[in-house]
Design an enzyme around this catalytic site. Structure first.
Site, PDB file in Angstrom:
ATOM      1  N   VAL A 115     -20.192  74.391   2.597  1.00 12.64           N
ATOM      2  CA  VAL A 115     -21.156  75.032   1.710  1.00 12.64           C
ATOM      3  C   VAL A 115     -20.374  75.705   0.590  1.00 12.64           C
ATOM      4  O   VAL A 115     -19.363  76.364   0.845  1.00 12.64           O
ATOM      5  CB  VAL A 115     -21.997  76.087   2.457  1.00 12.64           C
ATOM      6  N   CYS A 116     -20.832  75.505  -0.627  1.00 12.18           N
ATOM      7  CA  CYS A 116     -20.247  76.176  -1.778  1.00 12.18           C
ATOM      8  C   CYS A 116     -18.736  75.887  -1.841  1.00 12.18           C
ATOM      9  O   CYS A 116     -18.319  74.744  -1.713  1.00 12.18           O
ATOM     10  CB  CYS A 116     -20.554  77.670  -1.695  1.00 12.18           C
ATOM     11  N   THR A 117     -17.921  76.918  -2.040  1.00 10.21           N
ATOM     12  CA  THR A 117     -16.471  76.720  -2.191  1.00 10.21           C
ATOM     13  C   THR A 117     -15.771  76.393  -0.880  1.00 10.21           C
ATOM     14  O   THR A 117     -14.561  76.168  -0.873  1.00 10.21           O
ATOM     15  CB  THR A 117     -15.828  77.957  -2.828  1.00 10.21           C
ATOM     16  N   THR A 135     -19.887  71.251  -4.860  1.00  6.14           N
ATOM     17  CA  THR A 135     -19.537  72.630  -4.527  1.00  6.14           C
ATOM     18  C   THR A 135     -20.266  73.524  -5.524  1.00  6.14           C
ATOM     19  O   THR A 135     -21.152  73.058  -6.254  1.00  6.14           O
ATOM     20  CB  THR A 135     -18.014  72.846  -4.578  1.00  6.14           C
TER      21      THR A 135
END
Length: 239
Positions: A115-117, A135
């Site tokens: 998730v995300c970074t 991302t």
């Protein structure tokens, strides 16, 4: 109750279980973690582990901590590995113990998701080379440093690797994964139980729609906090 420290080899594995390992590191973005956890722990047979370097509480970006249940050394082999993001992800991707754990889990897991970074932790483990991935929008171009093809989509699947865009996209990813694990009717029931029906008051949730001044300020903040750590991690993966 104390966290279970029994080695994996002594624990056994009920084939009806879906073992899900959530990686923790400080400061993790709490919704990157708790959003998917809220969904995936409702999947029938789900057994969640929260894995960190030690069993000490792990700080989130919201001022509270999460208590791990396993260490990197004692964590069971997971069916699903979930790697959240946050500023801490840029330090985690430079931590040899974390990278080794992700690689080890990826060898056996059915699904490896970020998730995300958190995608950059997968990149540092060499799991994004030649793959499509996403991302957080402000860091997406840097995925190329790990041999990935950045894709401007909310959830991207490439083989067993699934990446979600920024923060709230983790909930979308988790619902998609719940359908893969238990079928769409189960995933829809989970969505309804959570009353996940986003109706935000502003059209500022995407860099394509937000005001240009808002986008510029948000990008500058992200770049300042990220620094040069992505380049450092990429240099250790790709020649």
């Amino acid at each position: 109750m104390d966290a279970d420290t029994t080695p994996d080899a002594e624990r056994g594995h009920d084939p009806a279980e879906v073992r899900i390992a959530f990686l923790l590191f400080p400061p993790v973005t709490q919704l990157d973690l708790t959003g998917p956890a809220q969904v995936l722990t409702r999947v029938p047979g789900a057994r969640a582990e929260y894995v960190a370097a030690t069993l000490d509480p792990v700080a989130t970006d919201c001022g509270f901590a999460v208590v791990p249940t396993r260490t990197l050394e004692t964590a069971a082999d997971a069916d699903v590995l979930v790697v959240p993001g946050g500023d801490g992800a840029f330090d985690a991707m430079l931590d040899p113990a974390v990278v080794a754990f992700v690689r080890r889990q990826a060898e056996r897991a059915t699904w490896v998701v970020s998730v995300c970074t958190g995608a950059f932790v997968l990149g540092a483990a060499g799991l994004l080379a030649g793959k499509r991935a996403t991302t957080h929008w402000a860091s997406a171009p840097l995925l190329e440093a790990f041999g990935a093809e950045p894709v401007p989509e909310r959830v991207v699947t490439d083989g067993s690797v699934v990446t979600a865009a920024g923060v709230s996209a983790g909930i979308d990813m988790a619902l998609w994964l719940a359908a893969e694990l238990a079928g769409q009717p189960v995933a829809e029931r989970i969505q309804l139980q959570l009353e996940y029906d986003p109706q935000p008051p502003f059209e500022a949730g995407s860099a394509l729609r937000a005001d240009a001044l808002v986008v510029t300020a948000a990008r500058a903040d992200t770049e300042a906090r990220r620094g040069a750590r992505v380049a450092q991690a990429a240099a250790a993966v790709l020649p």
